[in-house]
Design a protein around this motif. Sequence first.
Motif, PDB file in Angstrom:
ATOM      1  N   LEU A 105       0.915  -1.238   0.011  1.00 22.52           N
ATOM      2  CA  LEU A 105       0.241   0.241   0.129  1.00 22.52           C
ATOM      3  C   LEU A 105       0.665   1.052  -0.091  1.00 22.52           C
ATOM      4  N   CYS A 106       1.828   1.167   0.942  1.00 22.45           N
ATOM      5  CA  CYS A 106       2.883   1.992   0.428  1.00 22.45           C
ATOM      6  C   CYS A 106       3.421   2.218  -0.610  1.00 22.45           C
ATOM      7  N   GLU A 107       3.732   1.577  -1.603  1.00 26.68           N
ATOM      8  CA  GLU A 107       4.146   1.760  -2.673  1.00 26.68           C
ATOM      9  C   GLU A 107       3.084   2.244  -3.977  1.00 26.68           C
ATOM     10  N   ILE A 108       1.790   1.460  -3.586  1.00 30.86           N
ATOM     11  CA  ILE A 108       1.108   2.288  -4.575  1.00 30.86           C
ATOM     12  C   ILE A 108       0.747   4.078  -4.067  1.00 30.86           C
ATOM     13  N   GLY A 109       1.155   4.130  -2.966  1.00 31.77           N
ATOM     14  CA  GLY A 109       0.434   5.501  -2.294  1.00 31.77           C
ATOM     15  C   GLY A 109       1.576   5.706  -3.137  1.00 31.77           C
ATOM     16  N   ASN A 110       2.884   5.462  -3.081  1.00 30.78           N
ATOM     17  CA  ASN A 110       4.224   6.306  -3.196  1.00 30.78           C
ATOM     18  C   ASN A 110       3.612   6.597  -5.155  1.00 30.78           C
ATOM     19  N   ILE A 111       3.306   6.170  -5.614  1.00 29.38           N
ATOM     20  CA  ILE A 111       3.683   6.166  -6.974  1.00 29.38           C
ATOM     21  C   ILE A 111       2.195   7.017  -7.198  1.00 29.38           C
ATOM     22  N   VAL A 112       1.474   7.026  -6.960  1.00 32.29           N
ATOM     23  CA  VAL A 112       0.111   7.536  -6.829  1.00 32.29           C
ATOM     24  C   VAL A 112       0.421   9.540  -6.835  1.00 32.29           C
ATOM     25  N   SER A 113       0.507   9.705  -5.470  1.00 32.54           N
ATOM     26  CA  SER A 113       1.690  10.321  -4.975  1.00 32.54           C
ATOM     27  C   SER A 113       2.635  11.469  -5.943  1.00 32.54           C
ATOM     28  N   SER A 114       3.972  10.571  -5.866  1.00 37.02           N
ATOM     29  CA  SER A 114       5.103  10.619  -7.035  1.00 37.02           C
ATOM     30  C   SER A 114       4.083  11.484  -8.421  1.00 37.02           C
ATOM     31  N   ALA A 115       3.191  10.475  -8.889  1.00 33.75           N
ATOM     32  CA  ALA A 115       2.631  10.965 -10.154  1.00 33.75           C
ATOM     33  C   ALA A 115       2.441  12.472 -10.052  1.00 33.75           C
ATOM     34  N   TYR A 116       1.315  12.674  -8.942  1.00 37.21           N
ATOM     35  CA  TYR A 116       0.812  13.825  -9.448  1.00 37.21           C
ATOM     36  C   TYR A 116       1.444  14.972  -8.431  1.00 37.21           C
ATOM     37  N   MET A 117       2.797  14.698  -8.220  1.00 33.58           N
ATOM     38  CA  MET A 117       4.321  15.389  -8.271  1.00 33.58           C
ATOM     39  C   MET A 117       5.571  15.991  -9.233  1.00 33.58           C
ATOM     40  N   ASN A 118       5.403  15.079  -9.585  1.00 33.25           N
ATOM     41  CA  ASN A 118       6.256  15.023 -11.218  1.00 33.25           C
ATOM     42  C   ASN A 118       5.306  15.631 -12.180  1.00 33.25           C
ATOM     43  N   SER A 119       3.580  15.896 -12.192  1.00 37.32           N
ATOM     44  CA  SER A 119       2.556  16.687 -13.051  1.00 37.32           C
ATOM     45  C   SER A 119       2.800  17.911 -12.471  1.00 37.32           C
ATOM     46  N   ILE A 120       3.312  18.332 -11.557  1.00 37.38           N
ATOM     47  CA  ILE A 120       3.023  20.051 -10.665  1.00 37.38           C
ATOM     48  C   ILE A 120       4.675  20.470 -11.074  1.00 37.38           C
ATOM     49  N   ALA A 121       5.542  19.426 -10.448  1.00 36.55           N
ATOM     50  CA  ALA A 121       6.766  19.692 -11.174  1.00 36.55           C
ATOM     51  C   ALA A 121       6.706  20.592 -12.370  1.00 36.55           C
ATOM     52  N   LYS A 122       6.755  19.517 -13.023  1.00 37.74           N
ATOM     53  CA  LYS A 122       6.768  19.490 -14.737  1.00 37.74           C
ATOM     54  C   LYS A 122       6.030  21.016 -14.987  1.00 37.74           C
ATOM     55  N   PHE A 123       4.741  21.052 -14.947  1.00 42.51           N
ATOM     56  CA  PHE A 123       4.470  22.757 -14.957  1.00 42.51           C
ATOM     57  C   PHE A 123       5.040  23.480 -14.329  1.00 42.51           C
ATOM     58  N   THR A 124       4.925  23.469 -13.534  1.00 41.35           N
ATOM     59  CA  THR A 124       6.118  24.651 -12.635  1.00 41.35           C
ATOM     60  C   THR A 124       7.334  25.503 -11.984  1.00 41.35           C
ATOM     61  N   ASN A 125       7.684  23.770 -13.126  1.00 40.20           N
ATOM     62  CA  ASN A 125       9.461  23.720 -12.653  1.00 40.20           C
ATOM     63  C   ASN A 125       9.973  24.716 -11.137  1.00 40.20           C
ATOM     64  N   LEU A 126       8.752  23.937 -10.339  1.00 36.81           N
ATOM     65  CA  LEU A 126       9.647  24.595  -8.678  1.00 36.81           C
ATOM     66  C   LEU A 126       9.912  22.859  -8.643  1.00 36.81           C
ATOM     67  N   VAL A 127      10.487  23.354  -7.296  1.00 38.77           N
ATOM     68  CA  VAL A 127      11.083  22.178  -7.113  1.00 38.77           C
ATOM     69  C   VAL A 127      10.196  20.687  -5.995  1.00 38.77           C
ATOM     70  N   ILE A 128       9.850  19.974  -6.432  1.00 34.29           N
ATOM     71  CA  ILE A 128       8.650  19.314  -5.261  1.00 34.29           C
ATOM     72  C   ILE A 128       9.552  17.764  -5.226  1.00 34.29           C
ATOM     73  N   MET A 129       9.567  17.244  -4.199  1.00 34.83           N
ATOM     74  CA  MET A 129       9.630  15.993  -3.295  1.00 34.83           C
ATOM     75  C   MET A 129       9.167  14.842  -2.766  1.00 34.83           C
ATOM     76  N   PRO A 130       8.435  13.583  -2.903  1.00 32.91           N
ATOM     77  CA  PRO A 130       7.363  13.339  -1.557  1.00 32.91           C
ATOM     78  C   PRO A 130       8.822  12.770  -0.866  1.00 32.91           C
ATOM     79  N   SER A 131       8.542  12.199   0.591  1.00 32.53           N
ATOM     80  CA  SER A 131       8.850  11.802   1.559  1.00 32.53           C
ATOM     81  C   SER A 131       8.327  10.563   1.140  1.00 32.53           C
TER      82      SER A 131
END
Length: 199
Positions: free
Chosen positions: A109-135
């Motif tokens: 479940l942690c891995e699934i949550g990590n995959i989904v959350s990272s996907a959203y964070m990566n999309s925000i980072a791509k749009f904004t050029n901001l540095v965004i990382m998951p814990s």
Amino acid sequence: MSYLDLNDLQLDALKEVANIGAGNAATALSQLLSTTVNMTVPSINVVSFDDIFTEIGGEQVVIGVLVRVLGDTPGNILFIFEKKVALGIISKLTGEDTEEITELGNSVLCEIGNIVSSAYMNSIAKFTNLVIMPSVPAATYDMLGAMLSTTFIESGQFDDYVLDIETAFLQDNLKINGHFYYIPMPGSLEKILTSIGIK
């Protein structure tokens, strides 16, 4: 900024980011499951804390995966599954057929949550050029209201509203349906909108 203060243009921009994030997550889940995973178009709503308690069920016991957002736009992401859905995911990936979530199931479940959350964070980072990382993600089994309360407090967020992104990922007879709550620390939402040129 409160989510209630968002205008239509700002909300549309966040929906576009969510669409791309869901698409990225579906691709990543396809690789994990070694089969095609389709997705529904995310339903994005600004909901009040009170509505979550009454409509979704604040006392409903659910599985939650919490990922802290680090970098330029700190905050928290909480991905919620019903227990039945969580057990179905675990069974699909591990062959475990149990009514309780084991240590192995918790890792899945942690891995699934990590995959989904990272996907959203990566999309925000791509749009904004901001540095965004998951814990490192953490999974928990508790009442939804208790999880959200804790997450709000940790984010220093005292707004009564939250962005609820509901997405379903479909693979054969397995439906991964979850609510995805983005709870930014004060100032993070404004920074995201400013970075994509929408104030």
